[in-house]
Design an enzyme around this catalytic site. Sequence first.
Site, PDB file in Angstrom:
ATOM      1  N   GLU B  60     -53.104 -17.703 -65.036  1.00 50.16           N
ATOM      2  CA  GLU B  60     -51.790 -17.297 -64.533  1.00 50.16           C
ATOM      3  C   GLU B  60     -51.739 -15.800 -64.241  1.00 50.16           C
ATOM      4  O   GLU B  60     -51.171 -15.366 -63.232  1.00 50.16           O
ATOM      5  CB  GLU B  60     -50.688 -17.686 -65.529  1.00 50.16           C
ATOM      6  CG  GLU B  60     -50.302 -19.148 -65.506  1.00 50.16           C
ATOM      7  CD  GLU B  60     -51.284 -20.050 -66.233  1.00 50.16           C
ATOM      8  OE1 GLU B  60     -52.222 -19.542 -66.877  1.00 50.16           O
ATOM      9  OE2 GLU B  60     -51.116 -21.275 -66.147  1.00 50.16           O
ATOM     10  N   HIS B 129     -44.299 -27.578 -73.210  1.00 51.43           N
ATOM     11  CA  HIS B 129     -44.121 -27.970 -71.811  1.00 51.43           C
ATOM     12  C   HIS B 129     -42.682 -28.383 -71.522  1.00 51.43           C
ATOM     13  O   HIS B 129     -42.426 -29.096 -70.567  1.00 51.43           O
ATOM     14  CB  HIS B 129     -45.043 -29.152 -71.466  1.00 51.43           C
ATOM     15  CG  HIS B 129     -46.490 -28.856 -71.597  1.00 51.43           C
ATOM     16  ND1 HIS B 129     -47.131 -28.791 -72.815  1.00 51.43           N
ATOM     17  CD2 HIS B 129     -47.436 -28.585 -70.654  1.00 51.43           C
ATOM     18  CE1 HIS B 129     -48.409 -28.514 -72.635  1.00 51.43           C
ATOM     19  NE2 HIS B 129     -48.626 -28.374 -71.323  1.00 51.43           N
TER      20      HIS B 129
END
Lengths: 440, 324
Positions: B60, B129
């Site tokens: 990321e 998540h």
Amino acid sequence: MIKEIIMPKNGMDMFEGVLVKWLKNEGDPVEYEEPIFMVETDKITMESESPAKGVLLKKLYEDGTTLPVFTVIGYIGDPGDKIPDNTETAIEKDEKNEKQEINKSDIIKNDAAVSSQGGKIPATPYARELAKEYNIDLGIVTPSGKHGEVRGDDVKKAVSSSTPLARAVISAEGKAVLEFTGSGTGGKILKNDVLQQPEKTKKVPEITHDSHDEVVNIPLSGMRKVIAKRMISSSNNVPAVTQCVRADVTEMLALREKINDGVEKQDKISVNDLIVAAVGKALANNERFRMTFNEDHFELHSAIDIGVAVSIDGGLIVPVVRDVNKKNISLISREIKDLAKRARNNMLSADECGNARISVTNLGMYGVYSFTPIINEPEAAIVGVCAVEDVPAVENGVLVNRKKIMLCITFDHRILNGSEVCEFANEVKFYLENPCKLLI
Amino acid sequence: MREITYAEAVREAMSEEMRRDENVFFMGEDIGVYCGAFGVSKGMVQEFGEKRVIDTPISETAFVGAGIGAAVTGMRPIVELMFSDFMAVCYDQIINQAAKMHFMFAGKVKVPMVIRTAAGGGTGAAAQHSQSLEQMYTHVPGLKVVVPSTPYDAKGLLKSAIRDDNCVMFLEQKKLYRTKGEVPEEDYVIPLGKADIKREGKDVSVITYGRMVQMSLDVAEKLEKEGVSVEVLDLRTLSPLDTDAIIKTAKKTGKVVVVHESVKFAGFGGEVVSTIMESDAFFTLDAPVKRVGALYCPVPFNPTLEAAVFPSADRIETAIREVL
């Protein structure tokens, strides 16, 4: 020419009336003195007549509105007449009258958020804003919030149910608005409601619903309100004593049978008619029974007027037979029948009630043996008539059956003494036991 | 009007903007042939080619940093983070670089980048998540934060975000991807910073955004049958915040419930409530303002526990009844 239609004042003690029903629509032509609306007073429901010939131009109030006497409720005039702008409602009048007092009053607090009762009142910001806007002391508002806080609607309710001056007085007395019952238009609490009835104030009880008892609020009709007011006043103000006397009416019943023999049912005379006649004779002979008490003097009345209590749907009414001493029994009987019938149909006129010297109330048809009637103020006494009973008596050494009746006389001890009442009672008894004397 | 899903609306917005402006490109993990973890970018690599729809390595920091670099040079990158939770990996790039660069370089540099990501829970994806982290970004000056609740809003807001010269955090609601709604085929934009009254009401205001909007509307409909009129305000953009709309609805009803899916404690709801308290709407409040949010708890995997942690229609209804 435009003319005001007003709520009439049909008696000295009438302060408000119910506009029961308009009999005409706006635009309808009306004759002078033609009935245009029905009004319910404390005592009766009656038609009210037009003050002029013309057209019903405007109704200011709806059917069913309770209004103070002399309130302008509509206008009669010629088509095209202009209705005055200052058609202020009674509510506005209440507030306007009090507003003038407010300017002179210094009891209104500037800081509405702090109660006269000290401390900070829990309230929502909105409630505080409204309180400021209406200049109302939050302490007099009954809170509905979950944490005991005053909410916006609570303030609105307090404002709509009372006048500003009434609130100022409530605040000064450290009470809450909902503790009072309003007498103003639409139930508004006026200053006088707060000032005059501190003892009568009461918290509105919370209606509880437990499993077996459901409570329903039934509003008082005008008549019930008046009955309640009168009964409380009589019970509180009059030192009342009840004395009972028993009369032998065997001869009287025999005479009545003879009189009624072959007479049409509607013309038959009743025991009550004979008793009213007997009371009339005794009333003529005992002037203290014709007195009314007036603080520092008695008022002695000459007219032999007797009220006859009539039980009607939803209450009780006491129409009056005037000048009983000048009427024979059949005339008295006819009058009582006519008054009772019209009482039941709500057709009595205002002058047919009130201003009697004594009342006769009869529970005999229910088999009552004795009771203590309450005086219909300002009368000096009331005669309660009980049921005719079979009583054994000894006559010439033989046991015989006599018919006897109990009369329970409640009197105002300010006007009458027990012995005076005994004289009166014995006189009534004399006429009942010697009924031929009643006929002359 | 035709109905498409929330995911299709997002794709349509990206595709239209990429057709309109050749500087717009798209990169992220598995967005090409795999079409992204939620199938959002289906068909895009076929239309725009691998130079404009770029699959990145699983790093990321690297690809968000690459996006910032491209934006600084005049491109308009759309960067997809598979799960919003993964932003924690690249905070330095977002918070210290993307949000600050324009200011650090005295306005000579712009970072016209959109970071799209799947946020929120309700899918059984567990603690790492399922988070709603919008309050992390609203706290950073220099970032815009958008949370669309309907397909229509998703398309219009994403197009605005792509055309915006700031770094925009575009938090899509993964639980909403399959929900359908009417979306015009033609080009339209919804300005950032404009809340939307999703339902007019007069008794109580529910101020919310994202997945909780539909839930609040369902509760409003239920309460309508009891005669309770609930206004539902969808914030749509958290930064910049439409404070006028918040104050207006609070003044209108005097009773406010703030609902969000993220943890209630230190959540964005606190900002909404403060907006009301600091304004003159305070004086119209007729009940303490209530917040409904997730419990202070990592999101459990167990579906029953997960449901217990997130706000529900029942909890929203209870809160509304408490302020009525």
